[in-house]
Design a protein around this motif. Structure first.
Motif, short mmCIF file in Angstrom:
data_model
loop_
_atom_site.label_atom_id
_atom_site.label_comp_id
_atom_site.label_asym_id
_atom_site.label_seq_id
_atom_site.Cartn_x
_atom_site.Cartn_y
_atom_site.Cartn_z
N ASP A 137 -0.61 5.57 1.87
CA ASP A 137 0.13 6.09 0.70
C ASP A 137 0.20 5.04 -0.41
OD1 ASP A 137 0.91 8.73 1.40
OD2 ASP A 137 2.40 7.92 2.77
N ASP A 138 0.48 3.81 -0.02
CA ASP A 138 0.61 2.73 -1.01
C ASP A 138 -0.74 2.42 -1.65
OD1 ASP A 138 3.17 2.73 -0.05
OD2 ASP A 138 3.00 0.86 1.06
N TYR A 139 -1.77 2.39 -0.81
CA TYR A 139 -3.12 2.13 -1.30
C TYR A 139 -3.53 3.17 -2.35
CZ TYR A 139 -8.17 2.17 -1.50
OH TYR A 139 -9.46 2.19 -1.97
N MET A 140 -3.33 4.45 -2.03
CA MET A 140 -3.74 5.52 -2.95
C MET A 140 -2.88 5.52 -4.22
SD MET A 140 -6.42 6.86 -1.72
CE MET A 140 -6.58 8.01 -3.08
N ALA A 141 -1.59 5.28 -4.07
CA ALA A 141 -0.69 5.31 -5.24
C ALA A 141 -1.01 4.15 -6.20
CB ALA A 141 0.77 5.25 -4.80
N LEU A 142 -1.30 2.98 -5.65
CA LEU A 142 -1.61 1.84 -6.51
C LEU A 142 -2.95 2.05 -7.20
CD1 LEU A 142 -0.63 -0.94 -7.46
CD2 LEU A 142 -1.84 -1.97 -5.53
N LYS A 143 -3.91 2.58 -6.45
CA LYS A 143 -5.23 2.86 -7.00
C LYS A 143 -5.12 3.87 -8.16
CE LYS A 143 -9.71 4.53 -5.42
NZ LYS A 143 -10.53 4.88 -4.24
N HIS A 144 -4.32 4.91 -7.94
CA HIS A 144 -4.10 5.95 -8.95
C HIS A 144 -3.50 5.34 -10.24
CE1 HIS A 144 -3.44 10.12 -10.20
NE2 HIS A 144 -2.24 9.77 -10.60
N LEU A 145 -2.48 4.52 -10.06
CA LEU A 145 -1.83 3.87 -11.21
C LEU A 145 -2.82 3.02 -11.99
CD1 LEU A 145 1.68 2.50 -10.15
CD2 LEU A 145 1.18 3.81 -12.19
#
Ligand code: ZZB
Length: 258
Positions: A137-145
């Motif tokens: 979740d953290d990996y995808m959210a940071l990537k998205h940002l």
């Protein structure tokens, strides 16, 4: 469910909204099940429209979390007034985005509070610490940002709160490498933080692999298995006053609410 609350300290001088709290120790209170991953923190997450408060935990310490979590803590002996949460400041996630924090064990010296839309307000504290090396979740959210300037703009996120922060490898897993969350997300072809079903599976796989086969590759417990290091890191965080235990009384309902 027994979590640890990690005390992520608000760096002084405080911004205007928090001036009334100057002189106290103010912490964003992040609930985690993975204390052994705290070395890899790169930011904190809050729900932008979520309701939070700054609650008195002792005479000198203030926690920022949901009202619900503050009430639970009050019944677990963590409130200035016994069994009664006292709120010094009503806040929303928007007020927290961009705050500068210093978090226990993090190899990154200071980190920022950023928006995450999948935060559940009825689970943990509503504040989550971000470990993109080992949490899908953290990996995808940071990537998205990082990828979406329009998403950053929408939530008033400055580039310098996001762009300098990369995955910090902390755990080596055979065949998955030292960026386990990235490996799993790539293998499962997860493309956005909104793929909730796939991400739940990715989380299960990452948990399982990291816990059963992971080796810590940084810090005091470098070279130890995750299974061995976990209770040692947990104890260290508790003994140094950098974390407390937090139990969740009821089963969280899987829906989002402010
Ligand atoms: C740091 C961390 C590092 C986490 C990792 C996970 C992983 P579970 O099993 O579903 O109960 N979390 C805590 N509170 C919330 C919330 N209110 N909304 C959304 N997410 C929340 O998941 C517990 C984990 O979910 C917690 O542990 C926290 O993220 C997040 F490397 O803290 B964790 C493979 C997972 N890895």
């Amino acid at each position: 469910q027994e979590y640890m609350i990690i005390k992520m300290e608000l760096v002084s001088p405080f911004p205007d909204k928090f001036k009334a709290l100057e002189g106290k120790k103010v912490f964003l209170a992040a609930a985690t099940l993975r204390p052994e991953t705290m070395y890899g923190q790169t930011n904190a997450w809050v729900l932008p429209d979520g309701k939070y408060g700054a609650f008195e935990i002792t005479e000198t310490e203030v926690f920022v979390l949901t009202h619900r979590a503050a009430l639970n803590l009050a019944y677990q002996n963590h409130s200035r007034v016994p069994q009664e949460p006292t709120c010094l400041l009503e806040l929303t996630g928007h007020d927290l985005i961009g705050l500068l924090l210093r978090s226990p064990l993090a190899l990154t010296e200071v980190i920022f509070v950023l928006p995450m839309l999948s935060i559940l307000m009825n689970k943990g504290t509503g504040v989550v610490t971000s470990v993109p090396s080992d949490a899908p979740d953290d990996y995808m959210a940071l990537k998205h940002l990082k990828k979406k300037p329009e998403f950053r703009a929408k939530y008033g996120v400055k580039d310098e709160w996001v762009m300098p922060f990369d995955i910090v490898p902390i755990i080596e897993v055979p065949e998955f490498g030292n960026k386990c969350a990235e490996t799993v997300c790539l293998q499962m072809k997860i493309e956005s933080p909104n793929e909730r079903v796939k991400l739940a599976d990715a989380k299960d796989i990452t948990y399982l692999k990291g816990f059963s086969q992971g080796i810590i590759i940084v810090g005091e417990f470098k070279g130890r298995k995750v299974q061995e290091a976990k209770p040692l890191i947990r104890r260290k965080l508790l003994e140094t006053g950098q974390a407390i235990v937090y139990s969740e009384p009821e089963r969280p309902v899987m829906s989002r609410s402010g």
